[in-house]
Enzyme design. Structure first.
Site, short mmCIF file in Angstrom:
data_model
loop_
_atom_site.label_atom_id
_atom_site.label_comp_id
_atom_site.label_asym_id
_atom_site.label_seq_id
_atom_site.Cartn_x
_atom_site.Cartn_y
_atom_site.Cartn_z
N SER A 93 34.96 6.17 -23.47
CA SER A 93 35.49 5.64 -24.73
C SER A 93 36.16 4.29 -24.47
CB SER A 93 36.52 6.62 -25.32
OG SER A 93 35.93 7.89 -25.48
N ARG A 94 36.68 4.11 -23.27
CA ARG A 94 37.39 2.86 -22.95
C ARG A 94 36.43 1.67 -22.74
NH1 ARG A 94 41.23 6.58 -20.24
NH2 ARG A 94 43.27 6.26 -21.22
N GLU A 113 27.54 9.43 -25.78
CA GLU A 113 26.46 10.30 -25.24
C GLU A 113 27.01 11.26 -24.16
OE1 GLU A 113 23.24 11.75 -25.48
OE2 GLU A 113 23.56 10.60 -27.30
N HIS A 120 29.98 12.78 -24.08
CA HIS A 120 30.53 13.94 -24.81
C HIS A 120 29.41 14.77 -25.42
CE1 HIS A 120 33.96 10.90 -25.45
NE2 HIS A 120 34.51 11.85 -24.72
P1 AMP Z 1 37.58 12.24 -22.79
O1 AMP Z 1 37.31 12.23 -24.25
O2 AMP Z 1 37.37 10.92 -22.10
O3 AMP Z 1 38.88 12.90 -22.44
O4 AMP Z 1 36.46 13.17 -22.14
C1 AMP Z 1 36.20 14.45 -22.63
C2 AMP Z 1 35.18 15.12 -21.74
O5 AMP Z 1 33.99 14.34 -21.68
C3 AMP Z 1 35.65 15.27 -20.28
O6 AMP Z 1 35.21 16.52 -19.78
C4 AMP Z 1 34.96 14.13 -19.59
O7 AMP Z 1 34.75 14.34 -18.21
C5 AMP Z 1 33.65 14.10 -20.34
N1 AMP Z 1 33.01 12.79 -20.19
C6 AMP Z 1 33.55 11.57 -20.46
N2 AMP Z 1 32.67 10.60 -20.16
C7 AMP Z 1 31.56 11.21 -19.70
C8 AMP Z 1 30.29 10.75 -19.21
N3 AMP Z 1 29.99 9.46 -19.15
N4 AMP Z 1 29.39 11.67 -18.80
C9 AMP Z 1 29.68 13.00 -18.86
N5 AMP Z 1 30.85 13.50 -19.32
C10 AMP Z 1 31.77 12.61 -19.72
#
Ligand code: AMP
Length: 283
Positions: free
Chosen positions: A186-187, A35, A37
């Site tokens: 994702s983790r 959610e 993303h």
């Molecule tokens: P990642 O796939 O973890 O590299 O994240 C991709 C993008 O999604 C980055 O801009 C993150 O800051 C954002 N993101 C990840 N988790 C969240 C979250 N819980 N709420 C809002 N944005 C998120």
């Protein structure tokens, strides 16, 4: 939705789009969409004509011994979620296309890559800044949407754009959490239900820190100590990586807290390393 697998194809697609005068938003991710993303994708849809979602588990932002290989991936599920949420182009390159054999160019946003995750994850932000600059050059977006969940990353990208005069507007998205308050990541897939409950201890301890900061009775060092004590006493299965407080504008550690203050933390629980933060305005 169109899936684009090569840099060459993405660039030629963008050239065509530019001729139509349509505005483009980029949402860079490492996939395994949740959610958080999807909220960024929806934001991107509101502000531009075309949404490009990139999915790339970027090897240069992982240190040896981190979870690059184990990082959760599910491209079929991601494709469906992207379609459902109105993505126009899913850019899904392979790592050989992004990093050629003798790849040797990196960009560093020096001052802002210090402290917090920058001090504990070797070269992490060099990898982040480099891939984001490459994605900006490939997709040439008018807007790029980044989550506040990765507050240091967001600050670094804002500085990268400012310092290198890039023609892209950085749009921050709010942190999306479970109903209990755990920041989506994702983790979180690495966690069982019991661990998810315990992981809330980071959020709860940062909220405690926010309260103390707003009461303005203590200085930075004392507040950090209190937050760490709260974690150790109440959440024994969390292993603190760091808890810190910075001035979000100048990225200095000031004992007297003023302006916009970033309270951030990282903890290990089981196999997972989780981060969270609160941005506090003291104006
Ligand atoms: P990642 O796939 O973890 O590299 O994240 C991709 C993008 O999604 C980055 O801009 C993150 O800051 C954002 N993101 C990840 N988790 C969240 C979250 N819980 N709420 C809002 N944005 C998120």
């Amino acid at each position: 939705m169109e899936i684009i697998r090569t840099v060459k194809e993405m660039k030629s697609k963008v050239k065509g789009l530019n001729k139509t005068g349509k505005t483009i938003s980029l949402v860079p991710t490492m996939g395994f969409l949740h959610e958080g993303h999807l909220s960024l994708i929806r934001k991107a849809k509101k502000i531009s004509d075309i949404v490009v979602l990139s999915i790339f588990v970027n090897p240069t932002q992982f240190s040896p011994g981190e979870d690059f290989e184990a990082y959760p991936r599910d491209i079929n599920r991601d494709e469906n979620l992207a379609i459902e949420n109105g993505v126009d182009y899913l850019f899904y390159p392979n790592k050989e296309d992004i990093y050629n054999n003798n790849y040797s160019t990196y960009v560093n946003v020096n001052k802002f890559s210090k402290y917090l995750c920058g001090d504990v994850r070797n070269n992490h932000f060099q990898g982040v800044s480099t891939i984001v600059l490459k994605l900006f050059n490939i997709v040439r977006p008018d807007y790029a949407v980044f989550g506040k969940k990765d507050a240091q990353q967001l600050r670094i990208i804002q500085k990268l754009v400012e310092d290198l005069n890039l023609d892209v507007e950085i749009v921050p998205g709010e942190i999306i959490r479970t109903s209990e308050g755990l920041a989506l990541s994702s983790r979180n897939k690495y966690l069982n239900d019991k661990q998810k409950k315990e992981a809330l201890g980071l959020r709860k301890s940062l909220i405690l820190g926010e309260k103390i900061i707003k009461e303005a009775k203590e200085n930075r060092t004392e507040i950090i100590k209190e937050i760490k004590q709260n974690i150790k006493q109440n959440y024994p299965n969390l292993r603190i990586d760091y808890i810190d407080i910075l001035n979000y504008e100048n990225w200095e550690k000031e004992e007297e807290l003023n302006g916009t203050v970033l309270l951030a933390g990282a903890v290990y629980i089981g196999k997972a390393r989780l981060i969270d933060n609160i941005l506090i305005s003291l104006y």
